[in-house]
Design a protein around this motif. Sequence first.
Motif, PDB file in Angstrom:
ATOM      1  N   GLU A  37       0.563  -1.368  -0.236  1.00  0.00           N
ATOM      2  CA  GLU A  37      -0.175   0.018  -0.196  1.00  0.00           C
ATOM      3  C   GLU A  37       1.114   1.405   0.297  1.00  0.00           C
ATOM      4  OE1 GLU A  37      -3.562   2.094   2.849  1.00  0.00           O
ATOM      5  OE2 GLU A  37      -2.710   0.505   3.022  1.00  0.00           O
ATOM      6  N   ASP A  38       2.043   0.988   0.715  1.00  0.00           N
ATOM      7  CA  ASP A  38       2.756   2.274   0.669  1.00  0.00           C
ATOM      8  C   ASP A  38       3.733   2.867  -0.568  1.00  0.00           C
ATOM      9  OD1 ASP A  38       4.298  -0.269   0.897  1.00  0.00           O
ATOM     10  OD2 ASP A  38       6.620   1.426   1.861  1.00  0.00           O
ATOM     11  N   GLU A  39       3.594   1.875  -1.886  1.00  0.00           N
ATOM     12  CA  GLU A  39       3.932   2.185  -2.632  1.00  0.00           C
ATOM     13  C   GLU A  39       3.091   2.991  -3.289  1.00  0.00           C
ATOM     14  OE1 GLU A  39       6.031  -1.244  -4.584  1.00  0.00           O
ATOM     15  OE2 GLU A  39       7.319  -1.355  -3.138  1.00  0.00           O
ATOM     16  N   ILE A  40       1.562   2.459  -3.837  1.00  0.00           N
ATOM     17  CA  ILE A  40       0.673   2.770  -4.524  1.00  0.00           C
ATOM     18  C   ILE A  40       0.670   4.209  -3.829  1.00  0.00           C
ATOM     19  CG2 ILE A  40      -1.607   2.360  -4.347  1.00  0.00           C
ATOM     20  CD1 ILE A  40      -1.280  -0.634  -4.494  1.00  0.00           C
ATOM     21  N   LEU A  41       0.379   4.526  -2.304  1.00  0.00           N
ATOM     22  CA  LEU A  41       0.046   5.781  -2.086  1.00  0.00           C
ATOM     23  C   LEU A  41       1.081   7.053  -2.007  1.00  0.00           C
ATOM     24  CD1 LEU A  41      -1.051   4.802   1.655  1.00  0.00           C
ATOM     25  CD2 LEU A  41      -2.439   5.876  -0.672  1.00  0.00           C
ATOM     26  N   SER A  42       2.385   6.615  -2.718  1.00  0.00           N
ATOM     27  CA  SER A  42       3.493   7.364  -2.635  1.00  0.00           C
ATOM     28  C   SER A  42       2.891   7.397  -4.197  1.00  0.00           C
ATOM     29  CB  SER A  42       5.149   6.569  -2.416  1.00  0.00           C
ATOM     30  OG  SER A  42       6.031   7.169  -2.839  1.00  0.00           O
ATOM     31  N   LEU A  43       2.843   6.902  -4.947  1.00  0.00           N
ATOM     32  CA  LEU A  43       2.601   7.088  -6.820  1.00  0.00           C
ATOM     33  C   LEU A  43       1.683   7.847  -6.839  1.00  0.00           C
ATOM     34  CD1 LEU A  43       3.572   7.158  -9.071  1.00  0.00           C
ATOM     35  CD2 LEU A  43       1.506   4.912  -9.521  1.00  0.00           C
ATOM     36  N   PHE A  44       0.279   8.125  -5.802  1.00  0.00           N
ATOM     37  CA  PHE A  44      -0.193   9.197  -6.420  1.00  0.00           C
ATOM     38  C   PHE A  44      -0.269   9.876  -5.346  1.00  0.00           C
ATOM     39  CE2 PHE A  44      -2.564   4.682  -7.045  1.00  0.00           C
ATOM     40  CZ  PHE A  44      -4.064   5.226  -8.341  1.00  0.00           C
ATOM     41  N   ALA A  45       0.827   9.972  -3.967  1.00  0.00           N
ATOM     42  CA  ALA A  45       1.213  11.911  -4.007  1.00  0.00           C
ATOM     43  C   ALA A  45       1.785  12.331  -4.997  1.00  0.00           C
ATOM     44  CB  ALA A  45       1.904  11.266  -2.410  1.00  0.00           C
ATOM     45  N   HIS A  46       2.754  11.554  -6.107  1.00  0.00           N
ATOM     46  CA  HIS A  46       3.927  11.705  -6.775  1.00  0.00           C
ATOM     47  C   HIS A  46       2.716  12.730  -7.859  1.00  0.00           C
ATOM     48  CE1 HIS A  46       5.750  12.617 -10.005  1.00  0.00           C
ATOM     49  NE2 HIS A  46       5.975  11.187 -11.030  1.00  0.00           N
ATOM     50  N   ILE A  47       1.974  11.718  -8.456  1.00  0.00           N
ATOM     51  CA  ILE A  47       0.363  12.063  -9.126  1.00  0.00           C
ATOM     52  C   ILE A  47       0.147  12.971  -8.696  1.00  0.00           C
ATOM     53  CG2 ILE A  47      -1.462  11.413  -9.952  1.00  0.00           C
ATOM     54  CD1 ILE A  47      -0.082   8.489 -10.638  1.00  0.00           C
ATOM     55  N   ARG A  48      -0.768  13.612  -7.447  1.00  0.00           N
ATOM     56  CA  ARG A  48      -0.881  14.885  -7.174  1.00  0.00           C
ATOM     57  C   ARG A  48      -0.259  16.127  -7.261  1.00  0.00           C
ATOM     58  NH1 ARG A  48      -4.111  11.844  -3.330  1.00  0.00           N
ATOM     59  NH2 ARG A  48      -2.168  11.730  -2.207  1.00  0.00           N
ATOM     60  N   THR A  49       0.265  15.283  -6.517  1.00  0.00           N
ATOM     61  CA  THR A  49       1.703  16.731  -6.934  1.00  0.00           C
ATOM     62  C   THR A  49       2.254  17.120  -8.165  1.00  0.00           C
ATOM     63  OG1 THR A  49       2.949  15.715  -4.332  1.00  0.00           O
ATOM     64  CG2 THR A  49       4.394  17.999  -5.223  1.00  0.00           C
ATOM     65  N   ILE A  50       2.716  17.177  -8.967  1.00  0.00           N
ATOM     66  CA  ILE A  50       2.718  16.886  -9.976  1.00  0.00           C
ATOM     67  C   ILE A  50       1.547  17.310 -11.487  1.00  0.00           C
ATOM     68  CG2 ILE A  50       4.311  16.548 -12.344  1.00  0.00           C
ATOM     69  CD1 ILE A  50       5.756  16.850  -9.665  1.00  0.00           C
ATOM     70  N   TYR A  51       0.700  16.240 -11.525  1.00  0.00           N
ATOM     71  CA  TYR A  51      -0.616  16.836 -12.542  1.00  0.00           C
ATOM     72  C   TYR A  51      -1.517  17.384 -11.248  1.00  0.00           C
ATOM     73  CZ  TYR A  51       2.950  14.430 -14.730  1.00  0.00           C
ATOM     74  OH  TYR A  51       4.523  13.375 -15.679  1.00  0.00           O
ATOM     75  N   GLY A  52      -1.585  17.722 -10.970  1.00  0.00           N
ATOM     76  CA  GLY A  52      -2.666  18.080  -9.856  1.00  0.00           C
ATOM     77  C   GLY A  52      -3.915  17.115  -9.329  1.00  0.00           C
ATOM     78  N   ARG A  53      -4.506  15.980 -10.743  1.00  0.00           N
ATOM     79  CA  ARG A  53      -5.187  14.687 -10.489  1.00  0.00           C
ATOM     80  C   ARG A  53      -4.744  13.905 -11.094  1.00  0.00           C
ATOM     81  NH1 ARG A  53      -9.315  18.579 -15.047  1.00  0.00           N
ATOM     82  NH2 ARG A  53      -8.080  17.062 -16.748  1.00  0.00           N
ATOM     83  N   LEU A  54      -5.460  12.573 -11.087  1.00  0.00           N
ATOM     84  CA  LEU A  54      -5.728  11.957 -11.807  1.00  0.00           C
ATOM     85  C   LEU A  54      -7.092  11.184 -12.503  1.00  0.00           C
ATOM     86  CD1 LEU A  54      -4.054   8.807 -13.129  1.00  0.00           C
ATOM     87  CD2 LEU A  54      -5.291   8.282 -10.350  1.00  0.00           C
ATOM     88  N   ASP A  55      -7.166  10.933 -14.012  1.00  0.00           N
ATOM     89  CA  ASP A  55      -8.334  11.872 -14.772  1.00  0.00           C
ATOM     90  C   ASP A  55      -9.041   9.677 -15.068  1.00  0.00           C
ATOM     91  OD1 ASP A  55      -8.879  14.271 -15.112  1.00  0.00           O
ATOM     92  OD2 ASP A  55      -7.359  14.457 -16.102  1.00  0.00           O
ATOM     93  N   LEU A  56      -8.229   9.127 -15.327  1.00  0.00           N
ATOM     94  CA  LEU A  56      -8.031   7.560 -15.720  1.00  0.00           C
ATOM     95  C   LEU A  56      -7.531   6.715 -14.860  1.00  0.00           C
ATOM     96  CD1 LEU A  56      -9.619   5.325 -18.096  1.00  0.00           C
ATOM     97  CD2 LEU A  56      -7.865   6.093 -19.082  1.00  0.00           C
ATOM     98  N   VAL A  57      -7.882   5.280 -14.131  1.00  0.00           N
ATOM     99  CA  VAL A  57      -6.535   4.350 -14.171  1.00  0.00           C
ATOM    100  C   VAL A  57      -7.229   3.339 -14.920  1.00  0.00           C
ATOM    101  CG1 VAL A  57      -6.165   2.767 -11.986  1.00  0.00           C
ATOM    102  CG2 VAL A  57      -6.650   5.279 -11.920  1.00  0.00           C
ATOM    103  N   VAL A  58      -6.060   2.336 -15.198  1.00  0.00           N
ATOM    104  CA  VAL A  58      -6.616   1.001 -15.665  1.00  0.00           C
ATOM    105  C   VAL A  58      -5.193   0.127 -14.866  1.00  0.00           C
ATOM    106  CG1 VAL A  58      -6.498  -1.020 -17.501  1.00  0.00           C
ATOM    107  CG2 VAL A  58      -6.650   1.706 -17.819  1.00  0.00           C
ATOM    108  N   ASN A  59      -6.516  -1.056 -14.159  1.00  0.00           N
ATOM    109  CA  ASN A  59      -5.581  -1.897 -13.133  1.00  0.00           C
ATOM    110  C   ASN A  59      -5.254  -3.293 -13.930  1.00  0.00           C
ATOM    111  OD1 ASN A  59      -4.375  -3.050 -11.258  1.00  0.00           O
ATOM    112  ND2 ASN A  59      -6.113  -3.105  -9.778  1.00  0.00           N
ATOM    113  N   SER A  60      -4.162  -3.729 -14.001  1.00  0.00           N
ATOM    114  CA  SER A  60      -4.981  -4.998 -15.157  1.00  0.00           C
ATOM    115  C   SER A  60      -3.410  -5.943 -14.066  1.00  0.00           C
ATOM    116  CB  SER A  60      -4.330  -5.182 -16.445  1.00  0.00           C
ATOM    117  OG  SER A  60      -2.655  -4.994 -16.564  1.00  0.00           O
ATOM    118  N   ALA A  61      -3.708  -5.377 -13.124  1.00  0.00           N
ATOM    119  CA  ALA A  61      -2.939  -6.319 -12.074  1.00  0.00           C
ATOM    120  C   ALA A  61      -3.427  -7.426 -10.821  1.00  0.00           C
ATOM    121  CB  ALA A  61      -1.847  -5.506 -10.329  1.00  0.00           C
TER     122      ALA A  61
END
Length: 65
Positions: A37-61
Amino acid sequence: MQVIMAARRIEKLQTLSKQIEAAHPKPEVYQLDVRKEDEILSLFAHIRTIYGRLDLVVNSAGFAD
């Protein structure tokens, strides 16, 4: 629009990144494990900081224990 790809095996992402560069500016590639979970949260924090928002997620894990 920015493409961000993440996976446990970064080598495959780097190959895919090169394939899509012709159609899109350089995608960002990150190594992470969806079971951590910490790795996922870190990536989402990066996205929020750099891009401000996330428009689309494709999860194929997928994973098995």
